[in-house]
Structure formats: structure tokens, C-alpha cells
Design an enzyme around this catalytic site. Sequence first.
Site, PDB file in Angstrom:
ATOM      1  N   LYS A  96       0.856  -1.196   0.000  1.00  0.00           N
ATOM      2  CA  LYS A  96       0.000   0.000   0.000  1.00  0.00           C
ATOM      3  C   LYS A  96       0.878   1.227   0.000  1.00  0.00           C
ATOM      4  CE  LYS A  96      -4.526   0.804   0.391  1.00  0.00           C
ATOM      5  NZ  LYS A  96      -5.561  -0.184   0.042  1.00  0.00           N
TER       6      LYS A  96
HETATM    7  N1  GLU Z   1      -7.368   0.218  -3.122  1.00  0.00           N
HETATM    8  C1  GLU Z   1      -8.118  -0.981  -3.383  1.00  0.00           C
HETATM    9  C2  GLU Z   1      -8.126  -1.874  -2.161  1.00  0.00           C
HETATM   10  O1  GLU Z   1      -7.941  -1.437  -1.049  1.00  0.00           O
HETATM   11  C3  GLU Z   1      -7.664  -1.688  -4.653  1.00  0.00           C
HETATM   12  C4  GLU Z   1      -6.246  -2.125  -4.691  1.00  0.00           C
HETATM   13  C5  GLU Z   1      -5.784  -2.618  -6.047  1.00  0.00           C
HETATM   14  O2  GLU Z   1      -6.594  -2.650  -6.966  1.00  0.00           O
HETATM   15  O3  GLU Z   1      -4.615  -2.960  -6.142  1.00  0.00           O
HETATM   16  O4  GLU Z   1      -8.403  -3.037  -2.250  1.00  0.00           O
END
Ligand code: GLU
Length: 398
Positions: A96
Site C-alpha cells: 500500500k
Molecule cells: N485500493 C483498493 C483496495 O484497497 C484496490 C487495490 C488494487 O486494486 O490494487 O483493495
Amino acid sequence: MLDSAQKLIRDAGGKLGLGDEQIEALISTNAEHKFEIALTNGEKYQAFRVQHNNKRGPYKGGIRFHPQVDYDEVRALATLMSFKTAVSGIPMGGGKGGVAVDPKKLSEEALEELSRKYVKGLYKNIGPDKDVPAPDVNTNAKIIDWMVDEYEKQTGDKTKASFTGKSIENGGSLGRDAATGRGGVIVLREILNKLSINGPITIAMQGWGNVGSYFALISEADHADWKLVAATDSSGGRYDTAGLSAKELDKYKKSRGRLVEFKKGKEITNEDLIGLDVDVLVLAALEDAVNNDNQPKIKAKLILELANGPVTYDAYRSLSGRDIIDVPDILANAGGVVVSYLEWVQNKKSEQWPEDRVNRELENYLAKAADKVYMRMKKENIPLKEAAFAEAIVKLTS
Ligand code: GLU
């Protein structure tokens, strides 16, 4: 949120018979990057990327722009991503990123500069087979397109597989925008079926961003017997036992309206919404929305976590004690990352799939994941949330 995620991993890992060392290995992050972004206007922002686990594939997870972003928040969200990709069965890991900034206060030029400088600070540590970021809170296809362009400038990579959540013209996948909301509908439908809750249900939803709005619109289109009786955004919102139209709410919201001023129903606050007498409480705003202070007033039978980490660990334990089912983020909002994976596959193969193929594959991944989690819950007689973490741990340790 980090503490809550780690406690969930310890609970599930402990019951699976994992030793302390194995549990610590599941909790610890592989790599952490922090740097400062200085804009030409003199403003400076802290930027982060945490790479939690890549045992099952490249690190995968969004980038958020929000004033609350700090190391612990990004660590927690990166950890949740590894469990989310594992439980949904896609061959990706978890990571993240974030920048501690309020993007609403930036001009368009400053936002582009910030997005590009984020990539300039990070490009050596990410890439199509290493770490594939995506949108998250306050980031979108436009921002991701700038980032992909910057990544291409820095590295020469033309595959577009370096990021997902791109615009369709720039290699994005059809269906990606709606995927997290659609996934929430699929998971809710599956869990309700398994629980034999077949009749009409009432829903209250907190949060009308990308995820919540698609969840409400798709629910309305696909499930005539699901009634949205309350909805809020950060301003508060409206409650109407006769039901609210998702289409009307969305139109109002898109015309820059605040849901608290919507003309139908009666006014409610976000805290009022938590305590409404409904069947399903959908949490699509931010983390820690349900906590020890407000959990006693929850009357819903089931909570659907469309945001990441919206229920604290202690609140979840109390809710479980009252037989309230908490469908965890790592299952309920996995639709986004599943379609991100499908986007990455399309980029790798230089293909573009029709939306119905993307939606079909999404359906397959999530129906299977919901089934496995539910079966484990039944077999082990544990809360659904713990079952989801246990399913992920089995995949991460085998
Ligand atoms: N931000 C989204 C999540 O928390 C998607 C992450 C992604 O598509 O890599 O799952």
C-alpha cells in the site's frame, strides 16, 4: 487499524496452530519506503509505500492521498492487501502507498506534480513484476494515468502493467471502476443466500464515494428486494423507511450536493446511521467507523465492510458476541483488486476484454472466495471474519 489487523492474524493463526515465529512472519512487512515530496510552490509532503508480502505474486495495493496517512496506517492497509489477494485467490501479494496530503486543497497542476513526484521517488522499487499500485481513497484513473506516464518516462516500460485502475483509453479494464462496489454486491448476495436470508432486506450505508455509490446503484439494479433506507456522506445524510433511490442520490451527489441536504427522507448524522434498525449496515467510508463507543447501538444483523478497516478489533469481538456477522474488508471489498489483477493480465497479454467477461471472472473469484470462507466458518464454528483471515493464512503459508 494496524493493531486490529495484527490481532485478527494472531487469533486466526493461533487457532490454525501456527507458532509465534510463523505468526510474526505473517505480520512483519518485507520493505518500507518513506520520502518527502517537495512541490515547486514550496509545499512539502510525506510519501510512503509499504511492501508487506510477495509470496504469492507481485505486491499489490492502492495509493491514497489523505491528511491522515502515516506509516502505521499504510502498514495496516498493506497487510490487509496480502490477506485480501490471498482470500480472493489471485496470484498477487500485498502493499500500500500514500501521501499525507489533502488533495482537495491542491490545484490541478500541483496534483499532477505530486503524482509524478511520487513515482520519481519510488520507480526503482515498483514495476509490473515487482509491485503494482492502484487507486485508493482520493486517487483515481486520472492520477494513475499521470503515474503510469511518469513510470514509462523513468524506465522506458511501455506495457502499462506498472499500475492498475488506469483510464480505459490508457489500458484500463472495463468494469474496474465499478468493481469494488459490484464485488460487495456479489459477496453480500452469496452470504445472505448461505444464511438463508432470502426475503426483502433493508440496508443503511455510510459513505457515498466510488465504492459506495456503485454498490448502491448495482444493488438497486440487480436486487429489487434490497431496500436502501439510509445513506450518508461526510456531511450526514437521509433516512426513509419507504426507501431511497440510489440513482437519485447519485445524481444529487454528482451535482456536488451534500447528502444531508437531499430533499427526500429525514436528516440523519453518520452516528445515527450506525444505530438504525436495518438488516444490513454497509460501511463504505473510512477506518474505525465502528468502535467500542458506538458498537452497542448497532441493531443490524450483518455488517458489510466496503471500506478498509471500518470496524475496530474490540468492536468486532463484541459484535460477534451478539451474533452480528461482520463480513470483513478482505472479502467484501476484494472486487477492486480482483479486477485490478484482470487489468494487469490484459496489459501483459496486450488484450482488452469485454465488460461482461471481466464481470463474469469477478463473479467466479468472489463467489468461490465467499463459499470457502463461509464453509470454514461453519466447520470451525468461528466468526466469519476470523474464517476469512484463516483462509488467507492457509494460502499464505502453504
Ligand atoms: N485500493 C483498493 C483496495 O484497497 C484496490 C487495490 C488494487 O486494486 O490494487 O483493495
